[in-house]
Design a protein around this motif. Structure first.
Motif, short mmCIF file in Angstrom:
data_model
loop_
_atom_site.label_atom_id
_atom_site.label_comp_id
_atom_site.label_asym_id
_atom_site.label_seq_id
_atom_site.Cartn_x
_atom_site.Cartn_y
_atom_site.Cartn_z
N TYR A 112 -12.56 -2.19 8.06
CA TYR A 112 -11.86 -3.38 8.71
C TYR A 112 -11.12 -3.13 6.60
O TYR A 112 -12.29 -3.14 5.69
CB TYR A 112 -11.55 -4.72 9.01
CG TYR A 112 -13.12 -5.54 8.49
CD1 TYR A 112 -12.62 -6.81 7.36
CD2 TYR A 112 -13.69 -5.61 8.96
CE1 TYR A 112 -13.94 -7.22 7.11
CE2 TYR A 112 -15.37 -6.33 8.99
CZ TYR A 112 -15.11 -7.18 7.87
OH TYR A 112 -15.86 -8.01 7.63
N ASP A 113 -10.29 -3.54 6.03
CA ASP A 113 -9.35 -3.98 4.61
C ASP A 113 -10.26 -5.21 4.02
O ASP A 113 -9.31 -5.77 4.23
CB ASP A 113 -8.17 -3.74 4.52
CG ASP A 113 -8.45 -3.18 2.96
OD1 ASP A 113 -8.63 -3.91 2.60
OD2 ASP A 113 -6.99 -2.29 3.28
N SER A 165 -8.01 -6.87 1.84
CA SER A 165 -6.75 -6.96 2.07
C SER A 165 -6.90 -8.57 2.17
O SER A 165 -6.43 -9.39 2.60
CB SER A 165 -6.00 -6.37 2.74
OG SER A 165 -5.54 -4.77 2.13
N TYR A 199 3.26 -16.59 9.83
CA TYR A 199 2.89 -15.94 8.19
C TYR A 199 2.53 -14.93 8.26
O TYR A 199 2.12 -13.72 7.64
CB TYR A 199 3.01 -16.73 7.00
CG TYR A 199 5.12 -17.08 6.70
CD1 TYR A 199 5.80 -16.73 6.44
CD2 TYR A 199 4.82 -18.71 7.00
CE1 TYR A 199 7.47 -17.32 7.02
CE2 TYR A 199 5.91 -19.14 7.14
CZ TYR A 199 7.29 -18.63 7.06
OH TYR A 199 8.79 -19.63 7.19
N ASN A 243 1.60 -12.67 10.32
CA ASN A 243 2.36 -11.07 10.43
C ASN A 243 2.25 -10.12 9.18
O ASN A 243 2.67 -9.33 8.97
CB ASN A 243 3.84 -11.27 10.31
CG ASN A 243 4.36 -12.29 12.04
OD1 ASN A 243 4.48 -11.65 12.99
ND2 ASN A 243 5.59 -13.51 11.84
N GLU A 244 1.03 -10.84 8.56
CA GLU A 244 0.08 -9.68 7.32
C GLU A 244 0.44 -8.16 8.21
O GLU A 244 -0.46 -8.59 9.49
CB GLU A 244 -0.81 -10.73 7.21
CG GLU A 244 -0.51 -11.85 6.14
CD GLU A 244 -0.08 -11.30 4.57
OE1 GLU A 244 -0.08 -10.90 4.32
OE2 GLU A 244 0.19 -12.37 3.56
N PRO A 245 0.33 -7.49 7.27
CA PRO A 245 0.04 -5.83 7.95
C PRO A 245 -1.26 -5.68 8.38
O PRO A 245 -1.78 -5.60 9.39
CB PRO A 245 0.47 -5.29 6.76
CG PRO A 245 2.35 -6.08 6.48
CD PRO A 245 1.18 -7.32 5.89
N VAL A 246 -2.63 -6.55 7.58
CA VAL A 246 -3.92 -6.23 7.54
C VAL A 246 -4.06 -7.39 8.87
O VAL A 246 -5.16 -6.21 9.90
CB VAL A 246 -4.39 -7.26 6.64
CG1 VAL A 246 -4.46 -8.15 6.23
CG2 VAL A 246 -6.26 -6.49 6.86
N GLN A 302 -1.84 -7.67 12.08
CA GLN A 302 -1.20 -6.78 12.99
C GLN A 302 -1.93 -5.59 13.02
O GLN A 302 -2.61 -5.36 13.49
CB GLN A 302 -0.27 -6.44 12.21
CG GLN A 302 1.61 -8.16 12.15
CD GLN A 302 1.46 -8.10 13.59
OE1 GLN A 302 1.44 -7.85 15.12
NE2 GLN A 302 1.16 -9.71 13.54
N LYS A 303 -2.37 -4.47 12.12
CA LYS A 303 -3.07 -3.74 12.36
C LYS A 303 -5.11 -4.27 12.50
O LYS A 303 -5.10 -3.05 13.78
CB LYS A 303 -4.20 -3.21 10.92
CG LYS A 303 -4.42 -1.80 11.21
CD LYS A 303 -5.19 -1.06 9.51
CE LYS A 303 -5.94 0.12 9.39
NZ LYS A 303 -6.55 0.52 10.28
N ASP A 338 -5.29 -2.62 16.66
CA ASP A 338 -7.02 -1.34 16.40
C ASP A 338 -7.69 -1.07 17.65
O ASP A 338 -8.24 -0.88 18.53
CB ASP A 338 -7.55 -1.78 15.01
CG ASP A 338 -6.75 -0.69 13.87
OD1 ASP A 338 -5.78 -0.38 14.37
OD2 ASP A 338 -7.32 -0.92 12.89
#
Length: 183
Positions: free
Chosen positions: A15-16, A19, A50, A53-56, A58-59, A63
């Protein structure tokens, strides 16, 4: 998968990390208080739309969608579903042994190291897990008492709550084509 027992399942999932850590700069964590006494318990959390809904975030959800784990999000969940956690404990402010009745399990992404969680049978620690590296960990927190004793280090992690039973989770892990993440 490195460890799999009735307490945790350690997953090989990259995972990132950076981020997720960056989320602490954009989202405020609020102190978590005991539901009955109102006393602060040594950790803070953030649970907002908020953050969700962060891209990290949601990814990560995307996944893990192939595993058919039941994640639940929304107004009805209040402080369950997902959370950014930060523990700043003192000897008298720890995460006391408890069972999380609002959720069956937790998918944890540790962001600081080392971190430790203890699992209990009655008042006795029967299993201790130390997060030592960047790996996702499923924890059986809805049916086994667990807690965190005092440690001087700041403890940060991102969590997704899971509403499948531990038996369902174990079966999912066993039956899915899990080579996607070396599970």
């Amino acid at each position: 998968m490195r460890i799999r027992n009735k307490y945790i399942i350690e997953l090989d999932y990259e995972y990132d990390h950076e981020s997720l850590l960056e989320l602490y700069n954009r989202h405020e964590c609020t102190p978590y208080k005991h539901q009955v006494t109102g006393k602060e318990l040594g950790f803070s959390h953030c649970y907002t739309e908020y953050l969700f809904n962060e891209p990290v975030v949601q990814k990560i959800i995307a996944d893990f969608s192939y595993l058919d784990l039941r994640f639940e999000f929304g107004e009805h969940c209040k402080s369950t579903g997902f959370t950014l956690c930060e523990s700043r404990m003192a000897p008298d402010l720890t995460i006391t042994p408890h069972i999380d009745y609002a959720r069956s399990a937790c998918l944890t992404f540790p962001l600081t190291f080392p971190q430790v969680v203890q699992f209990y049978d009655g008042d006795d620690v029967v299993y201790e897990y130390q997060y030592q590296h960047q790996t996702a960990v499923l924890g059986n927190i809805g049916s086994i008492k667990h807690g965190v004793t005092y440690a001087p280090d700041i403890r940060r992690q991102f969590q997704l709550d899971i509403f499948n039973t531990w038996d369902e989770i174990s079966e999912i892990i066993s039956n899915k084509a899990l080579d996607k993440y070396n599970l």
